[in-house]
Design an enzyme around this catalytic site. Sequence first.
Site, mmCIF file in Angstrom:
data_model
loop_
_atom_site.group_PDB
_atom_site.id
_atom_site.type_symbol
_atom_site.label_atom_id
_atom_site.label_comp_id
_atom_site.label_asym_id
_atom_site.label_seq_id
_atom_site.Cartn_x
_atom_site.Cartn_y
_atom_site.Cartn_z
ATOM 1 N N THR A 66 -11.833 6.141 10.241
ATOM 2 C CA THR A 66 -11.873 6.101 11.533
ATOM 3 C C THR A 66 -12.413 7.310 12.302
ATOM 4 O OG1 THR A 66 -10.148 6.252 13.527
ATOM 5 C CG2 THR A 66 -9.444 7.395 11.458
ATOM 6 N N ASP A 67 -12.705 7.295 13.611
ATOM 7 C CA ASP A 67 -13.151 8.184 14.410
ATOM 8 C C ASP A 67 -12.249 9.492 14.872
ATOM 9 O OD1 ASP A 67 -11.963 5.988 15.968
ATOM 10 O OD2 ASP A 67 -12.361 7.316 17.675
ATOM 11 N N TYR B 135 -1.909 10.439 13.158
ATOM 12 C CA TYR B 135 -2.912 9.420 12.528
ATOM 13 C C TYR B 135 -4.058 9.886 12.014
ATOM 14 C CZ TYR B 135 -5.957 5.220 12.713
ATOM 15 O OH TYR B 135 -6.840 4.381 12.349
ATOM 16 N N LEU C 187 0.768 -1.257 -0.048
ATOM 17 C CA LEU C 187 -0.050 0.005 0.055
ATOM 18 C C LEU C 187 0.873 1.256 -0.084
ATOM 19 C CD1 LEU C 187 -3.264 -0.257 2.181
ATOM 20 C CD2 LEU C 187 -2.960 -0.112 -0.222
ATOM 21 N N TYR D 263 -2.076 2.027 8.581
ATOM 22 C CA TYR D 263 -1.187 2.277 9.685
ATOM 23 C C TYR D 263 -1.841 2.808 10.830
ATOM 24 C CZ TYR D 263 2.889 4.491 12.074
ATOM 25 O OH TYR D 263 3.825 4.699 13.076
ATOM 26 N N THR D 264 -1.776 1.943 11.926
ATOM 27 C CA THR D 264 -2.712 2.202 13.024
ATOM 28 C C THR D 264 -1.911 2.494 14.171
ATOM 29 O OG1 THR D 264 -3.007 -0.226 13.464
ATOM 30 C CG2 THR D 264 -4.629 0.992 12.228
ATOM 31 N N TRP E 58 -12.502 2.111 18.158
ATOM 32 C CA TRP E 58 -12.447 1.197 19.214
ATOM 33 C C TRP E 58 -12.558 -0.168 18.709
ATOM 34 C CZ3 TRP E 58 -14.356 3.408 24.433
ATOM 35 C CH2 TRP E 58 -13.886 4.979 24.804
#
Length: 299
Positions: free
Chosen positions: A102-103, A126, A38, A62-63, A151
Site C-alpha cells: 500500500t501507499d 495499518y 492468514l 486487514y484494511t 485508492w
Amino acid sequence: MRQILITGGTGQVGTELAAIDWPEDVTPLFPGRDELNLADPASIRAYVGEREIAAVINPAAYTAVDKAETESSSAFSINAVGPAALADATRERGIPLIHVSTDYVFDGSKNAAYEVDDPICPINVYGASKAAGELAVRTGNPRHVILRTAWVFSPHGGNFVKTMLRLSDRSELRVVNDQKGCPTSAADIAATLATIALRQLDDPDAPCGTYHFVNDGPTTWFNFASEIFRQHHQHGAAVPVVHPIETSEYPTPARRPTNSVLSTARLQDDYGIKPRHWREALADTLARLRETNSAGSHG
C-alpha cells in the site's frame, strides 16, 4: 497443470482475480478462511505443504484503516505474520510470492510521486502493519514481487466510488481536497498481478523486487468525487453539489498521507505494464455497476 494460490478471494482484488481468463494450464486456488487463515501460520504451512503450488498471489489484508488504531494485533497478524509465513512456505519450495502492499507505508510528505526506493515512514497502524509485511516478504523469499497500490475501487465490497454513489441522493456533500493520490481499479490491479505471476511462472529469472501500480493521473478525493458524479450524471442520475474541505475538517482516528501518488516507472520498465488513466477505469466500473443494478432490477 500449474496451481496458483490466491488469498483474499472475496476481497476487491481477489474477486477480480477470479474473473481473469487464466491460461488453460493454470488453475487458480481460492481457499476460504476455514481452509487458509492468514492469521494462523500453521494453517498456511499446512495448506501450502499439502499441495503442488507453483506460485502465490497475496492480496488479502486487514484494511480497516481506522479500526486498526485500536486493533493493532489483528492488523499485524494478517498484514505481517501471515505474509511472513507465506514467505517461509514459498521460499522452502522455491516458488515466487507476489504480495500486495500500500501507499500507506509512506508518510505523504514528499512533493512528488513516490518511487519504489523512497524511504518508508508509515504514520498509522495499518501502514506500519503493511510495512512489516513488506519486510517479512522481502527478507523471507528472494523470489518475491511486492506490488504497492492505492485508492482501490471496484464494483465489489466497500470503496470510495460505491460510497459516493450511495450518498448521491443527498443535495450536498463535503469531500477532502488536500490529500492527493491515484484512484486505481481493482480489475487493473488483478490484471497486473496475473501478468507478473505468469511471467514468474514462465521465467525463473523474471524481475523481482518492489513495484508500484496505480492508474494514471494524480487527483484529490474531492476531484475524484466530482468526476464520479459527473460521469454518473451523464446517465441521467441526480447528483449532489460537492464542496471541498480540508482534512482538519474531517478528523479520523488514523492519520492519512497528504501525498499518496506513486510512480509506476519501474513496473513499466521491467514488466511493460503501462497503466491507463483512472477516469477510463472509473467509467468501466460505473458501467459494470449499472449492468449489475439493471440485472438486479429485472431479476
